[in-house]
Design a protein around this motif. Structure first.
Motif, PDB file in Angstrom:
ATOM      1  N   ASP A 153      44.000  18.774  28.346  1.00 45.23           N
ATOM      2  CA  ASP A 153      43.157  17.447  29.081  1.00 45.23           C
ATOM      3  C   ASP A 153      42.100  18.118  30.166  1.00 45.23           C
ATOM      4  OD1 ASP A 153      42.420  15.063  29.519  1.00 45.23           O
ATOM      5  OD2 ASP A 153      43.962  14.140  29.468  1.00 45.23           O
ATOM      6  N   PRO A 154      40.568  17.983  29.111  1.00 47.41           N
ATOM      7  CA  PRO A 154      39.459  18.986  29.796  1.00 47.41           C
ATOM      8  C   PRO A 154      39.190  17.489  30.915  1.00 47.41           C
ATOM      9  CG  PRO A 154      38.998  18.234  27.288  1.00 47.41           C
ATOM     10  CD  PRO A 154      40.917  17.917  27.710  1.00 47.41           C
ATOM     11  N   ALA A 155      39.213  16.729  30.616  1.00 48.45           N
ATOM     12  CA  ALA A 155      39.377  15.077  31.954  1.00 48.45           C
ATOM     13  C   ALA A 155      39.528  15.393  33.422  1.00 48.45           C
ATOM     14  CB  ALA A 155      39.515  14.103  31.766  1.00 48.45           C
ATOM     15  N   VAL A 156      41.651  16.727  32.353  1.00 47.65           N
ATOM     16  CA  VAL A 156      41.971  16.302  34.056  1.00 47.65           C
ATOM     17  C   VAL A 156      42.691  17.672  34.409  1.00 47.65           C
ATOM     18  CG1 VAL A 156      44.779  15.769  34.720  1.00 47.65           C
ATOM     19  CG2 VAL A 156      43.730  14.541  33.719  1.00 47.65           C
ATOM     20  N   ALA A 157      42.101  18.961  33.684  1.00 45.84           N
ATOM     21  CA  ALA A 157      42.260  20.228  33.580  1.00 45.84           C
ATOM     22  C   ALA A 157      40.814  21.080  34.804  1.00 45.84           C
ATOM     23  CB  ALA A 157      42.551  20.820  32.634  1.00 45.84           C
ATOM     24  N   GLY A 158      39.757  20.017  34.404  1.00 42.54           N
ATOM     25  CA  GLY A 158      38.431  20.428  34.543  1.00 42.54           C
ATOM     26  C   GLY A 158      37.682  21.629  33.447  1.00 42.54           C
ATOM     27  N   PHE A 159      37.921  21.835  32.420  1.00 44.32           N
ATOM     28  CA  PHE A 159      37.975  22.985  32.059  1.00 44.32           C
ATOM     29  C   PHE A 159      38.618  22.300  30.551  1.00 44.32           C
ATOM     30  CE2 PHE A 159      41.796  24.217  33.408  1.00 44.32           C
ATOM     31  CZ  PHE A 159      42.675  25.223  32.141  1.00 44.32           C
ATOM     32  N   ASP A 160      38.197  22.790  28.977  1.00 41.22           N
ATOM     33  CA  ASP A 160      38.324  22.917  27.825  1.00 41.22           C
ATOM     34  C   ASP A 160      38.808  24.360  27.426  1.00 41.22           C
ATOM     35  OD1 ASP A 160      36.456  24.821  27.464  1.00 41.22           O
ATOM     36  OD2 ASP A 160      34.798  22.804  26.388  1.00 41.22           O
ATOM     37  N   ARG A 161      39.113  23.579  25.846  1.00 38.69           N
ATOM     38  CA  ARG A 161      40.342  25.063  25.700  1.00 38.69           C
ATOM     39  C   ARG A 161      39.277  26.184  24.969  1.00 38.69           C
ATOM     40  NH1 ARG A 161      41.033  23.564  19.252  1.00 38.69           N
ATOM     41  NH2 ARG A 161      38.714  23.890  18.456  1.00 38.69           N
ATOM     42  N   GLU A 162      37.624  26.124  24.854  1.00 37.63           N
ATOM     43  CA  GLU A 162      36.505  26.909  25.205  1.00 37.63           C
ATOM     44  C   GLU A 162      37.061  27.635  26.606  1.00 37.63           C
ATOM     45  OE1 GLU A 162      34.262  29.875  23.759  1.00 37.63           O
ATOM     46  OE2 GLU A 162      35.789  28.807  22.666  1.00 37.63           O
ATOM     47  N   ALA A 163      36.838  27.362  27.350  1.00 40.75           N
ATOM     48  CA  ALA A 163      36.721  27.691  28.396  1.00 40.75           C
ATOM     49  C   ALA A 163      37.935  29.014  28.983  1.00 40.75           C
ATOM     50  CB  ALA A 163      36.775  26.514  29.740  1.00 40.75           C
ATOM     51  N   GLN A 164      39.820  28.340  28.904  1.00 44.51           N
ATOM     52  CA  GLN A 164      40.491  29.155  28.764  1.00 44.51           C
ATOM     53  C   GLN A 164      40.616  29.883  28.022  1.00 44.51           C
ATOM     54  OE1 GLN A 164      43.484  28.507  26.287  1.00 44.51           O
ATOM     55  NE2 GLN A 164      45.247  28.686  28.024  1.00 44.51           N
ATOM     56  N   ARG A 165      40.030  29.333  26.511  1.00 41.45           N
ATOM     57  CA  ARG A 165      39.830  31.152  25.463  1.00 41.45           C
ATOM     58  C   ARG A 165      38.927  32.157  26.514  1.00 41.45           C
ATOM     59  NH1 ARG A 165      36.329  33.793  22.734  1.00 41.45           N
ATOM     60  NH2 ARG A 165      34.685  32.581  23.183  1.00 41.45           N
ATOM     61  N   LEU A 166      37.911  32.393  26.662  1.00 41.23           N
ATOM     62  CA  LEU A 166      37.089  33.023  27.238  1.00 41.23           C
ATOM     63  C   LEU A 166      37.665  33.508  29.295  1.00 41.23           C
ATOM     64  CD1 LEU A 166      33.843  31.005  26.978  1.00 41.23           C
ATOM     65  CD2 LEU A 166      34.171  33.006  26.149  1.00 41.23           C
ATOM     66  N   ALA A 167      38.825  32.774  29.441  1.00 39.00           N
ATOM     67  CA  ALA A 167      38.839  33.168  31.327  1.00 39.00           C
ATOM     68  C   ALA A 167      40.272  33.753  30.483  1.00 39.00           C
ATOM     69  CB  ALA A 167      39.606  32.279  31.539  1.00 39.00           C
ATOM     70  N   LEU A 168      40.876  33.777  28.899  1.00 37.88           N
ATOM     71  CA  LEU A 168      42.054  34.663  28.700  1.00 37.88           C
ATOM     72  C   LEU A 168      41.631  36.119  28.567  1.00 37.88           C
ATOM     73  CD1 LEU A 168      44.323  31.952  26.927  1.00 37.88           C
ATOM     74  CD2 LEU A 168      45.015  33.722  29.259  1.00 37.88           C
ATOM     75  N   GLU A 169      39.988  35.874  27.706  1.00 44.12           N
ATOM     76  CA  GLU A 169      39.528  36.887  27.006  1.00 44.12           C
ATOM     77  C   GLU A 169      39.240  38.079  28.460  1.00 44.12           C
ATOM     78  OE1 GLU A 169      35.449  36.920  25.081  1.00 44.12           O
ATOM     79  OE2 GLU A 169      36.718  37.251  23.216  1.00 44.12           O
ATOM     80  N   ARG A 170      38.692  37.338  29.431  1.00 42.62           N
ATOM     81  CA  ARG A 170      38.331  38.521  30.661  1.00 42.62           C
ATOM     82  C   ARG A 170      39.550  39.662  30.809  1.00 42.62           C
ATOM     83  NH1 ARG A 170      35.179  33.926  31.402  1.00 42.62           N
ATOM     84  NH2 ARG A 170      36.623  33.311  33.577  1.00 42.62           N
ATOM     85  N   GLU A 171      40.894  38.745  30.622  1.00 42.78           N
ATOM     86  CA  GLU A 171      42.338  39.047  31.398  1.00 42.78           C
ATOM     87  C   GLU A 171      42.547  40.143  30.339  1.00 42.78           C
ATOM     88  OE1 GLU A 171      43.052  39.489  34.090  1.00 42.78           O
ATOM     89  OE2 GLU A 171      41.581  38.358  34.690  1.00 42.78           O
ATOM     90  N   ASN A 172      42.035  40.130  28.506  1.00 45.52           N
ATOM     91  CA  ASN A 172      42.397  41.337  27.952  1.00 45.52           C
ATOM     92  C   ASN A 172      43.349  40.284  26.924  1.00 45.52           C
ATOM     93  OD1 ASN A 172      41.558  43.299  25.397  1.00 45.52           O
ATOM     94  ND2 ASN A 172      43.069  44.591  26.449  1.00 45.52           N
ATOM     95  N   ILE A 173      43.629  38.638  27.010  1.00 43.55           N
ATOM     96  CA  ILE A 173      43.605  38.354  25.823  1.00 43.55           C
ATOM     97  C   ILE A 173      44.192  37.382  25.137  1.00 43.55           C
ATOM     98  CG2 ILE A 173      45.841  36.773  26.308  1.00 43.55           C
ATOM     99  CD1 ILE A 173      47.048  36.571  29.674  1.00 43.55           C
ATOM    100  N   GLU A 174      44.325  37.780  23.919  1.00 39.64           N
ATOM    101  CA  GLU A 174      43.810  36.932  22.996  1.00 39.64           C
ATOM    102  C   GLU A 174      44.383  35.413  22.696  1.00 39.64           C
ATOM    103  OE1 GLU A 174      43.370  37.319  17.835  1.00 39.64           O
ATOM    104  OE2 GLU A 174      43.307  38.852  19.136  1.00 39.64           O
ATOM    105  N   SER A 175      43.758  34.466  22.092  1.00 33.71           N
ATOM    106  CA  SER A 175      44.437  33.260  21.925  1.00 33.71           C
ATOM    107  C   SER A 175      43.217  32.461  21.286  1.00 33.71           C
ATOM    108  CB  SER A 175      44.540  31.993  23.331  1.00 33.71           C
ATOM    109  OG  SER A 175      42.820  31.766  23.984  1.00 33.71           O
ATOM    110  N   ARG A 176      44.238  31.877  20.342  1.00 38.06           N
ATOM    111  CA  ARG A 176      42.816  30.533  19.553  1.00 38.06           C
ATOM    112  C   ARG A 176      43.317  29.007  19.499  1.00 38.06           C
ATOM    113  NH1 ARG A 176      46.918  34.230  17.198  1.00 38.06           N
ATOM    114  NH2 ARG A 176      45.297  35.675  16.741  1.00 38.06           N
ATOM    115  N   PRO A 177      42.445  27.937  18.685  1.00 35.45           N
ATOM    116  CA  PRO A 177      42.744  27.187  18.795  1.00 35.45           C
ATOM    117  C   PRO A 177      44.078  27.114  17.845  1.00 35.45           C
ATOM    118  CG  PRO A 177      40.734  27.531  17.836  1.00 35.45           C
ATOM    119  CD  PRO A 177      41.264  28.879  18.339  1.00 35.45           C
TER     120      PRO A 177
END
Length: 164
Positions: free
Chosen positions: A41-65
């Motif tokens: 929930d971006p309004a509560v978490a302060g980030f959206d799924r794309e920001a999370q995807r990019l953060a995971l990608e920096r850790e070499n973890i693949e994710s998708r919608p």
């Protein structure tokens, strides 16, 4: 059991964060933990799924919608659909980490074996000596790896667990 332990660990750590919700365990059975699905929930978490995807990608973890609702692809346009809005909401806020996440697990296992130490030897097994190797993971946790070297020289992983 290993996938469930990883899921339980992640759900405990990440599920406590505001705006993050994991798919609940079904009342009619137990999940197999092959995929980890969650919503943000971006309004509560302060980030959206794309920001999370990019953060995971920096850790070499693949994710998708989460799965794309069947009525959204071009091939389905104009066809009858019974839409409540639930699938669209999940697609907009959901994220899944699939079997590719296991590459992170294997990176942890490799690091534990490379930097760890043999804590125990199990020599009374007709299949060959097994070893308990304890070492660090990429994120600083400690894991134990039970393994055996086969006659071919191949390393056989028997099980892996977090050392508390």
């Amino acid at each position: 059991a290993r996938r469930r332990a990883i899921f339980d660990h992640d759900a405990k750590r990440l599920g406590a964060l505001p705006g993050i919700a994991f798919t609940p365990e079904p009342v009619w059975g137990r999940r197999n933990c092959r995929l980890t699905c969650l919503t943000i929930d971006p309004a509560v978490a302060g980030f959206d799924r794309e920001a999370q995807r990019l953060a995971l990608e920096r850790e070499n973890i693949e994710s998708r919608p989460l799965w794309k609702p069947v009525h959204l692809p071009p091939v389905s346009v104009g066809r009858p659909a019974y839409v409540s809005g639930a699938s669209g909401a999940l697609f907009a806020r959901g994220r899944t980490c699939g079997p590719v996440v296991m590459s992170r697990v294997f990176a942890d296992i490799e690091m534990a074996i490379a930097r760890g130490r043999i804590r125990r030897r199990f020599t009374h097994d007709l299949r060959g000596t097994r070893y308990e190797v304890v070492g660090p993971t990429t994120d600083g946790r400690t894991v134990a790896v039970i393994c055996r070297v086969k006659g071919t020289g191949t390393l056989l992983l028997v099980t892996t667990y977090l050392v508390e």
